[in-house]
Design an enzyme around this catalytic site. Sequence first.
Site, PDB file in Angstrom:
ATOM      1  N   ILE A   1     -14.857  19.462  25.221  1.00 15.21           N
ATOM      2  CA  ILE A   1     -13.902  19.277  23.927  1.00 15.21           C
ATOM      3  C   ILE A   1     -14.697  19.851  22.726  1.00 15.21           C
ATOM      4  CG2 ILE A   1     -12.297  17.427  22.987  1.00 15.21           C
ATOM      5  CD1 ILE A   1     -12.300  16.160  25.568  1.00 15.21           C
TER       6      ILE A   1
ATOM      7  N   LEU B   1     -27.626  20.246  25.672  1.00 11.29           N
ATOM      8  CA  LEU B   1     -27.614  21.338  26.854  1.00 11.29           C
ATOM      9  C   LEU B   1     -27.852  20.693  28.085  1.00 11.29           C
ATOM     10  CD1 LEU B   1     -28.399  24.752  25.319  1.00 11.29           C
ATOM     11  CD2 LEU B   1     -26.180  23.708  25.253  1.00 11.29           C
TER      12      LEU B   1
ATOM     13  N   ASP C   1     -31.350  16.154  21.089  1.00  9.11           N
ATOM     14  CA  ASP C   1     -30.775  15.023  22.007  1.00  9.11           C
ATOM     15  C   ASP C   1     -30.262  14.021  20.726  1.00  9.11           C
ATOM     16  OD1 ASP C   1     -30.578  12.632  23.508  1.00  9.11           O
ATOM     17  OD2 ASP C   1     -32.128  12.985  24.807  1.00  9.11           O
ATOM     18  N   ILE C   2     -29.262  13.481  20.789  1.00 10.96           N
ATOM     19  CA  ILE C   2     -28.819  12.599  20.149  1.00 10.96           C
ATOM     20  C   ILE C   2     -29.681  11.410  19.998  1.00 10.96           C
ATOM     21  CG2 ILE C   2     -26.207  13.344  19.842  1.00 10.96           C
ATOM     22  CD1 ILE C   2     -25.410  11.001  21.702  1.00 10.96           C
TER      23      ILE C   2
ATOM     24  N   THR D   1     -12.082   7.391  24.607  1.00 10.87           N
ATOM     25  CA  THR D   1     -11.198   7.527  25.708  1.00 10.87           C
ATOM     26  C   THR D   1     -10.355   6.393  25.822  1.00 10.87           C
ATOM     27  OG1 THR D   1     -11.212   7.622  28.060  1.00 10.87           O
ATOM     28  CG2 THR D   1     -12.923   6.826  27.057  1.00 10.87           C
ATOM     29  N   ASP D   2      -9.239   6.863  26.504  1.00 14.24           N
ATOM     30  CA  ASP D   2      -8.120   5.583  26.997  1.00 14.24           C
ATOM     31  C   ASP D   2      -9.017   4.731  28.023  1.00 14.24           C
ATOM     32  OD1 ASP D   2      -7.794   7.490  29.216  1.00 14.24           O
ATOM     33  OD2 ASP D   2      -5.859   7.717  28.783  1.00 14.24           O
ATOM     34  N   GLU D   3      -9.897   5.351  28.672  1.00 15.22           N
ATOM     35  CA  GLU D   3     -10.349   4.550  29.903  1.00 15.22           C
ATOM     36  C   GLU D   3     -10.879   3.211  29.596  1.00 15.22           C
ATOM     37  OE1 GLU D   3     -12.292   6.954  32.635  1.00 15.22           O
ATOM     38  OE2 GLU D   3     -11.044   8.770  32.033  1.00 15.22           O
TER      39      GLU D   3
ATOM     40  N   TYR E   1     -18.880   4.666  33.332  1.00 15.63           N
ATOM     41  CA  TYR E   1     -18.513   5.584  32.430  1.00 15.63           C
ATOM     42  C   TYR E   1     -17.675   4.981  31.204  1.00 15.63           C
ATOM     43  CZ  TYR E   1     -15.845   8.890  29.549  1.00 15.63           C
ATOM     44  OH  TYR E   1     -15.057   9.430  28.544  1.00 15.63           O
TER      45      TYR E   1
ATOM     46  N   LYS F   1     -18.611   3.786  27.489  1.00 12.77           N
ATOM     47  CA  LYS F   1     -18.010   4.235  26.096  1.00 12.77           C
ATOM     48  C   LYS F   1     -17.439   3.131  25.470  1.00 12.77           C
ATOM     49  CE  LYS F   1     -16.785   7.986  25.105  1.00 12.77           C
ATOM     50  NZ  LYS F   1     -17.404   8.866  24.135  1.00 12.77           N
TER      51      LYS F   1
ATOM     52  N   LYS G   1     -14.027  18.605  36.953  1.00 13.65           N
ATOM     53  CA  LYS G   1     -13.041  17.718  36.928  1.00 13.65           C
ATOM     54  C   LYS G   1     -11.710  18.109  37.322  1.00 13.65           C
ATOM     55  CE  LYS G   1     -15.504  15.353  33.784  1.00 13.65           C
ATOM     56  NZ  LYS G   1     -15.770  15.500  32.253  1.00 13.65           N
TER      57      LYS G   1
ATOM     58  N   HIS H   1     -11.210   3.224  41.628  1.00 13.27           N
ATOM     59  CA  HIS H   1     -10.559   3.934  41.003  1.00 13.27           C
ATOM     60  C   HIS H   1      -9.304   3.279  40.276  1.00 13.27           C
ATOM     61  CE1 HIS H   1      -8.383   8.321  41.776  1.00 13.27           C
ATOM     62  NE2 HIS H   1      -8.527   8.139  40.633  1.00 13.27           N
TER      63      HIS H   1
HETATM   64  P1  NAD Z   1     -18.370  17.269  28.547  1.00  8.55           P
HETATM   65  O1  NAD Z   1     -19.406  16.602  29.435  1.00  8.55           O
HETATM   66  O2  NAD Z   1     -17.761  18.535  28.762  1.00  8.55           O
HETATM   67  O3  NAD Z   1     -19.780  17.664  27.320  1.00  8.55           O
HETATM   68  C1  NAD Z   1     -20.200  16.845  26.751  1.00  8.55           C
HETATM   69  C2  NAD Z   1     -21.455  17.391  25.798  1.00  8.55           C
HETATM   70  O4  NAD Z   1     -22.375  16.428  25.218  1.00  8.55           O
HETATM   71  C3  NAD Z   1     -22.229  18.508  26.703  1.00  8.55           C
HETATM   72  O5  NAD Z   1     -22.183  19.602  25.579  1.00  8.55           O
HETATM   73  C4  NAD Z   1     -23.653  17.922  26.830  1.00  8.55           C
HETATM   74  O6  NAD Z   1     -24.716  18.857  27.079  1.00  8.55           O
HETATM   75  C5  NAD Z   1     -23.774  17.295  25.457  1.00  8.55           C
HETATM   76  N1  NAD Z   1     -24.704  16.073  25.566  1.00  8.55           N
HETATM   77  C6  NAD Z   1     -24.816  15.106  26.671  1.00  8.55           C
HETATM   78  N2  NAD Z   1     -25.627  14.243  26.494  1.00  8.55           N
HETATM   79  C7  NAD Z   1     -26.448  14.611  25.297  1.00  8.55           C
HETATM   80  C8  NAD Z   1     -27.328  14.141  24.483  1.00  8.55           C
HETATM   81  N3  NAD Z   1     -28.093  12.929  24.893  1.00  8.55           N
HETATM   82  N4  NAD Z   1     -27.618  14.524  23.432  1.00  8.55           N
HETATM   83  C9  NAD Z   1     -26.924  15.479  22.941  1.00  8.55           C
HETATM   84  N5  NAD Z   1     -25.776  16.284  23.509  1.00  8.55           N
HETATM   85  C10 NAD Z   1     -25.607  15.754  24.725  1.00  8.55           C
HETATM   86  O7  NAD Z   1     -17.700  16.243  27.923  1.00  8.55           O
HETATM   87  P2  NAD Z   1     -16.084  16.301  27.231  1.00  8.55           P
HETATM   88  O8  NAD Z   1     -15.074  16.181  28.248  1.00  8.55           O
HETATM   89  O9  NAD Z   1     -16.081  17.620  26.438  1.00  8.55           O
HETATM   90  O10 NAD Z   1     -15.875  14.924  26.446  1.00  8.55           O
HETATM   91  C11 NAD Z   1     -16.428  14.909  24.710  1.00  8.55           C
HETATM   92  C12 NAD Z   1     -16.098  13.465  24.341  1.00  8.55           C
HETATM   93  O11 NAD Z   1     -14.752  13.334  24.552  1.00  8.55           O
HETATM   94  C13 NAD Z   1     -16.748  12.481  25.107  1.00  8.55           C
HETATM   95  O12 NAD Z   1     -17.260  11.495  24.496  1.00  8.55           O
HETATM   96  C14 NAD Z   1     -15.683  11.940  26.173  1.00  8.55           C
HETATM   97  O13 NAD Z   1     -16.197  10.411  26.362  1.00  8.55           O
HETATM   98  C15 NAD Z   1     -14.506  12.026  25.384  1.00  8.55           C
HETATM   99  N6  NAD Z   1     -13.305  12.074  25.907  1.00  8.55           N
HETATM  100  C16 NAD Z   1     -13.263  13.067  26.873  1.00  8.55           C
HETATM  101  C17 NAD Z   1     -11.847  13.135  27.394  1.00  8.55           C
HETATM  102  C18 NAD Z   1     -11.601  14.104  28.775  1.00  8.55           C
HETATM  103  O14 NAD Z   1     -10.509  14.215  29.206  1.00  8.55           O
HETATM  104  N7  NAD Z   1     -12.763  15.041  29.073  1.00  8.55           N
HETATM  105  C19 NAD Z   1     -10.937  12.711  27.301  1.00  8.55           C
HETATM  106  C20 NAD Z   1     -10.890  11.420  26.070  1.00  8.55           C
HETATM  107  C21 NAD Z   1     -12.202  11.345  25.533  1.00  8.55           C
HETATM  108  P1  TYD Z   2     -11.088  13.496  36.383  1.00  8.79           P
HETATM  109  O1  TYD Z   2     -10.711  14.844  36.100  1.00  8.79           O
HETATM  110  O2  TYD Z   2     -12.429  13.172  36.848  1.00  8.79           O
HETATM  111  O3  TYD Z   2     -10.920  12.395  35.154  1.00  8.79           O
HETATM  112  P2  TYD Z   2     -10.785  10.832  35.046  1.00  8.79           P
HETATM  113  O4  TYD Z   2     -11.538  10.361  36.173  1.00  8.79           O
HETATM  114  O5  TYD Z   2     -11.792  10.588  33.820  1.00  8.79           O
HETATM  115  O6  TYD Z   2      -9.377  10.645  34.825  1.00  8.79           O
HETATM  116  O7  TYD Z   2      -9.969  13.144  37.580  1.00  8.79           O
HETATM  117  C1  TYD Z   2      -8.598  12.879  37.287  1.00  8.79           C
HETATM  118  C2  TYD Z   2      -7.916  12.132  38.574  1.00  8.79           C
HETATM  119  O8  TYD Z   2      -8.128  12.920  39.570  1.00  8.79           O
HETATM  120  C3  TYD Z   2      -8.644  10.747  38.773  1.00  8.79           C
HETATM  121  O9  TYD Z   2      -7.553   9.854  39.287  1.00  8.79           O
HETATM  122  C4  TYD Z   2      -9.377  11.325  40.023  1.00  8.79           C
HETATM  123  C5  TYD Z   2      -8.718  12.374  40.739  1.00  8.79           C
HETATM  124  N1  TYD Z   2      -9.665  13.194  41.359  1.00  8.79           N
HETATM  125  C6  TYD Z   2      -8.935  13.742  42.582  1.00  8.79           C
HETATM  126  O10 TYD Z   2      -8.325  13.160  43.250  1.00  8.79           O
HETATM  127  N2  TYD Z   2      -9.928  14.614  43.407  1.00  8.79           N
HETATM  128  C7  TYD Z   2     -11.165  15.351  42.711  1.00  8.79           C
HETATM  129  O11 TYD Z   2     -11.597  16.057  43.126  1.00  8.79           O
HETATM  130  C8  TYD Z   2     -11.260  14.870  41.442  1.00  8.79           C
HETATM  131  C9  TYD Z   2     -12.425  15.543  40.615  1.00  8.79           C
HETATM  132  C10 TYD Z   2     -10.568  13.954  40.767  1.00  8.79           C
END
Ligand code: NAD
Ligand code: TYD
Length: 365
Positions: A13, A36, A60-61, A133-135, A159, A163, A198, A307
């Site tokens: 993101i 990274l 690192d943050i 996140t909504d989680e 997780y 958050k 994912k 889950h």
């Molecule tokens: P991601 O795992 O793809 O990316 C995370 C990034 O953070 C990576 O580039 C990683 O190298 C960096 N990182 C990890 N630890 C670090 C550290 N200690 N210092 C510096 N950099 C570090 O994650 P994403 O899916 O892009 O999610 C980004 C944010 O959005 C997260 O805070 C997540 O909780 C939030 N979010 C994600 C989703 C989703 O669907 N993916 C939905 C809602 C909110």
């Molecule tokens: P995911 O992409 O890991 O996001 P989140 O757990 O943050 O919602 O998973 C999305 C949904 O898909 C979640 O209900 C778990 C399910 N899932 C599977 O059924 N099979 C898979 O291999 C993965 C990665 C996720």
Amino acid sequence: MKTLLVTGGAGFIGANFVHYWLAQYPHDKVVVIDALTYAGNMANLAAVNNNPNFTFVQGDICNTVLVEQLLREHGVDTLVHFAAESHVDRSITGPDAFIETNILGTYSLLKAAKVVWLDGDTVVDHRFHHVSTDEVYGTLSATDPAFTEETAYAPNSPYSASKAASDHLVRAYHHTYGLNVTTSNCSNNYGPYHFPEKLIPLVITHILHNEALPIYGDGQQIRDWLYVTDHAYGIDLVLNKGRVGENYNIGGNNEWANIDIVQTICTLMDKQFANNSALAAQFPKAAAAQKGASASLITYVKDRPGHDRRYAIDATKTNNELGYQPKESFETGIAKTVAWYLNNEAWWRAVMDGSYKDWLQKQYD
Ligand code: NAD
Ligand code: TYD
């Protein structure tokens, strides 16, 4: 004009947000700090790497001194905090990194922001935006109303608990010290550069490899999916119009059961192969390359422990206050996403050949 420090900008993101921001505000400066980790990837930032308004710093943050230095050196006025460990399955097998980055890392950023922006001779005009996140709201039954900003936090996985803890710290820094914070709580994102652990990119890439599509439990869990650029747009509105100290839900009003989303992707992929004969040559292993059905790869597997059954976002506040509406429908967003993975084989192959492959294998041993 703003100068942004974007944490985690080499992740899914964060990288999409950097692309969005530099296109939308070409005169702003963007500094990325990213450690990274396995999820961070410089290839995600290749398109902006030569932009003179873009700077990348590997770091690192949790390194508060480095963050303070970056805030001062670049004259940062806006911090957008994406960096996190983000995969629920990994948080179940190894929560330590989630506590370190998500909780301690956020605390480190807040400390640095306070020192640089609040504790000097003059208070600097600033914004600390925290991406959540909504989680954090926990789980819903099929008939429960969607999460609003008033829903009590009830995180269920390491997780989401990490958050939630970080959200509370951000809130406390506003309440106690007057730091100008905003927080957005977004639903599940999908789109380009999504790490293939994912669900959506995993399904696309497994179809191309002719590998099983693992469905956890009964596949009836529901997620609310949003195209990633619409998340970036929502954050933009929060930064420009949001009220300090507030949380804003961002969502697509787009609930899908996992099994239905997987079936939809299978159908889309089969159509792509049927319409484009070059794909069979490019991905000869795929079932669809031999006129088979991708859905034949669907395999029900053991459920994820704890889950969450359903997530759904009520974004009324964000819609009414900020005028937010997603620009992408699910139909257009998923078509763009599938096309991106088909056109960017080198990207996901490089990602999948790394340590990720060993980790994934362990999940099914
Ligand atoms: P991601 O795992 O793809 O990316 C995370 C990034 O953070 C990576 O580039 C990683 O190298 C960096 N990182 C990890 N630890 C670090 C550290 N200690 N210092 C510096 N950099 C570090 O994650 P994403 O899916 O892009 O999610 C980004 C944010 O959005 C997260 O805070 C997540 O909780 C939030 N979010 C994600 C989703 C989703 O669907 N993916 C939905 C809602 C909110
Ligand atoms: P995911 O992409 O890991 O996001 P989140 O757990 O943050 O919602 O998973 C999305 C949904 O898909 C979640 O209900 C778990 C399910 N899932 C599977 O059924 N099979 C898979 O291999 C993965 C990665 C996720």
